[in-house]
Design a protein around this motif. Structure first.
Motif, short mmCIF file in Angstrom:
data_model
loop_
_atom_site.label_atom_id
_atom_site.label_comp_id
_atom_site.label_asym_id
_atom_site.label_seq_id
_atom_site.Cartn_x
_atom_site.Cartn_y
_atom_site.Cartn_z
N ASP A 188 0.85 -1.18 0.00
CA ASP A 188 0.00 0.00 0.00
C ASP A 188 0.90 1.24 0.00
N ASN A 190 0.32 4.32 -0.76
CA ASN A 190 -0.27 5.50 -0.14
C ASN A 190 -0.06 5.50 1.37
N LYS A 193 3.57 6.31 2.09
CA LYS A 193 3.86 7.74 1.91
C LYS A 193 3.28 8.58 3.05
N ASN A 194 2.08 8.22 3.48
CA ASN A 194 1.48 8.97 4.60
C ASN A 194 2.36 8.89 5.84
N SER A 197 5.69 10.88 5.34
CA SER A 197 5.42 12.31 5.35
C SER A 197 5.14 12.82 6.76
N PRO A 237 -3.78 -3.71 -1.78
CA PRO A 237 -4.91 -3.08 -2.46
C PRO A 237 -5.60 -4.05 -3.43
N ARG A 238 -6.90 -3.83 -3.60
CA ARG A 238 -7.72 -4.67 -4.48
C ARG A 238 -7.15 -4.74 -5.89
N TRP A 239 -6.68 -3.60 -6.40
CA TRP A 239 -6.22 -3.60 -7.80
C TRP A 239 -4.98 -4.46 -7.97
N ASN A 242 -6.27 -8.02 -7.94
CA ASN A 242 -6.88 -8.32 -9.24
C ASN A 242 -5.82 -8.55 -10.32
N ASP A 243 -4.80 -7.67 -10.33
CA ASP A 243 -3.69 -7.84 -11.29
C ASP A 243 -3.09 -9.23 -11.18
N HIS A 246 -5.43 -12.17 -12.25
CA HIS A 246 -5.72 -12.31 -13.67
C HIS A 246 -4.48 -12.33 -14.55
N ASP A 264 8.77 4.57 -6.78
CA ASP A 264 7.95 5.70 -6.37
C ASP A 264 8.31 6.14 -4.94
N PHE A 268 10.05 9.57 -3.55
CA PHE A 268 9.33 10.34 -2.52
C PHE A 268 10.26 10.63 -1.34
N ARG A 271 12.83 13.20 -2.26
CA ARG A 271 12.24 14.54 -2.33
C ARG A 271 12.03 15.12 -0.93
#
Lengths: 309, 309
Positions: A188, A190, A193-194, A197, A237-239, A242-243, A246, A264, A268, A271
């Protein structure tokens, strides 16, 4: 600079590979060849260190059935001293502190060579468990008995998603002596990163320097491994599920996804000026998933080295 | 191909710009120059169409104080026919169906030119509100009175994060005639990817083709605007909030972030074979935020056109 000097200087940019020692039920005569095969796999990688996990029975923290059955593993420090002597870079030895008596832990801490060994202390898996030594006790023991032994702690972005205070827990661990943190496997982005940060700006507000956060990545080649990751508390994550479900080649899809997430996150952290390390593991013992994790480590090491600012 | 023929063919790759009509309290003599200034700003962009929002008082859906006070706006269809005649590309006219009587809505639907107008129907903001016409009634009216008028619906990734069934809601809306969907402003990339992925595989399982999903982006130059986005129900990740709060130039940081999110989502949709469109709006009426949104539209249009497969 080697791993210990980097972390002592508050610097990141290193890559580790994590291993779970073999099961205690493994016939002793097989252990040398298992260890040699591991070293052989990792020898061609440009790693800064190894991580050796200390596995505790975590069934108390999750009422659901464990997708892979629990089986006690060899003590990571014993495994290292008996079978991994060929490995000459530093090793981060995990200590699931709830497993030990105070005297055992004190003796172990005192005996370590701080140039070659770092330790990550992990508390009991569930707050319902009463352990002879708490995490705070264990941290205090290290400060008292061997303050030069570099101490790390766990960082859990998923906990930050739910409670929004993981950055404060990291800072409290820093006050208890932690000089680096290691995450669970990151799916995850996100959430990671949270946490980075919030941690970075909280350090700034307190006039502290952030210490290296080591992000863990792994290849996942099957729904069973993914189910195990979820059981361990990793938010997938769901995506991504799913990736993988399938994909014609789920292992390759997982490798691509892990690299994209790591790249990524590295951008981050750079930066934001937060030092970072990477840790690659295989959460399963299937040969092809182990090999994919070695490939992942090779690609991420090349990325970290080439893109160093 | 223009917007209506693309959507009729189930194709994406288009870029829209969304406008909220001026407040009803605006002196009538100022309206022509406001409309001209808008058209002037958008003329140099290579847009496929405009979106005109129909603003309802949504205070019923959120008990917290609205960061910008609600003020009724001019009917988007009236605003278009009286002041935006110069705009010759198609326009997506929103209908907050709860605001209208059945006869009004029927008359409006019947009067539209389906080559120039598309509509997005939005239900009442809160299920506690009793409206003369429900969303289902309004959708049925269109099917009955003007089946060629292209109908869109709203898609809310945030709702998918909480209930995990937004993809099924989209498919139900497709069955009620929707040929495209428009999201709220996207800040939570992970939530958007989860929805796209679940929607795509659910379509596949049902032997249906996915219809274009139009992702909305906006520049956000202040904490007040961010607070308003949250009030509207947009999930803004903590790290993005922190970035904006600490940026020397929050508007530029927001622009960079929106572009990165859009590019990632475009790649994702292309990889999954889900048709997509983009919609750029300014959620605030501050001049510099409007101009930044125009700049965002310019950059994203260039990206979509150049990277078309």
């Amino acid at each position: 600079m080697n791993l210990t000097s980097r972390i002592s200087a508050g610097q990141g940019g290193f890559v580790l590979f994590a291993i779970t020692p073999p099961r205690q039920s493994t016939p002793a005569e097989q252990l040398p060849e298992i260890a040699d095969a591991t070293i052989e796999r990792l020898r061609h990688l440009d790693l800064d260190g190894l991580v050796l996990y200390d596995i505790d029975d975590e069934s108390s923290r999750n009422p659901n059935e464990r997708p892979f059955p629990f089986s006690p593993t060899i003590d990571p420090s014993d495994y290292r001293s008996e079978y991994l002597q060929q490995w000459d870079a530093p090793v981060v030895v995990y200590r699931a502190v709830g497993k030990y008596q105070r005297e055992e832990l004190a003796a172990w801490l005192t005996a370590q060579d701080a140039d070659r060994t770092l330790t990550v202390m992990v508390g009991a898996a569930s707050s319902g468990t009463v352990a002879p030594v708490s995490l705070a006790d264990a941290q205090a023991l290290r400060s008292e008995l061997h303050p030069n032994l570099l101490l790390g702690g766990v960082a859990i972005p998923e906990r930050h998603s739910r409670r929004e205070n993981e950055h404060l827990r990291l800072i409290a661990k820093q006050e208890a002596g932690c000089r680096f943190f290691v995450t669970q496997v990151v799916y995850d982005l996100n959430a990671a990163k949270n946490l980075v940060s919030d941690y970075r700006y909280e350090c700034e507000a307190r006039g502290q320097n952030p210490v290296p956060i080591v992000f863990t990545f792994s290849a996942c080649g099957s729904m069973k491994t993914l189910e195990f990751l979820r059981w361990l508390g990793v938010d997938v994550p769901r995506w991504i599920e799913n990736d993988l479900r399938h994909a014609t080649n789920p292992l390759q899809a997982s490798l691509d996804q892990a690299i994209a997430t790591a790249v990524d996150l590295i951008d981050f952290c750079r930066r934001l000026g937060v030092p970072f390390g990477l840790n690659i593991e295989s959460v399963s013992i299937r040969r092809e998933e182990i090999e994919a994790s070695v490939e992942l480590a090779a690609q991420l090491t090349a990325h970290v080295r080439s893109a160093a600012p």
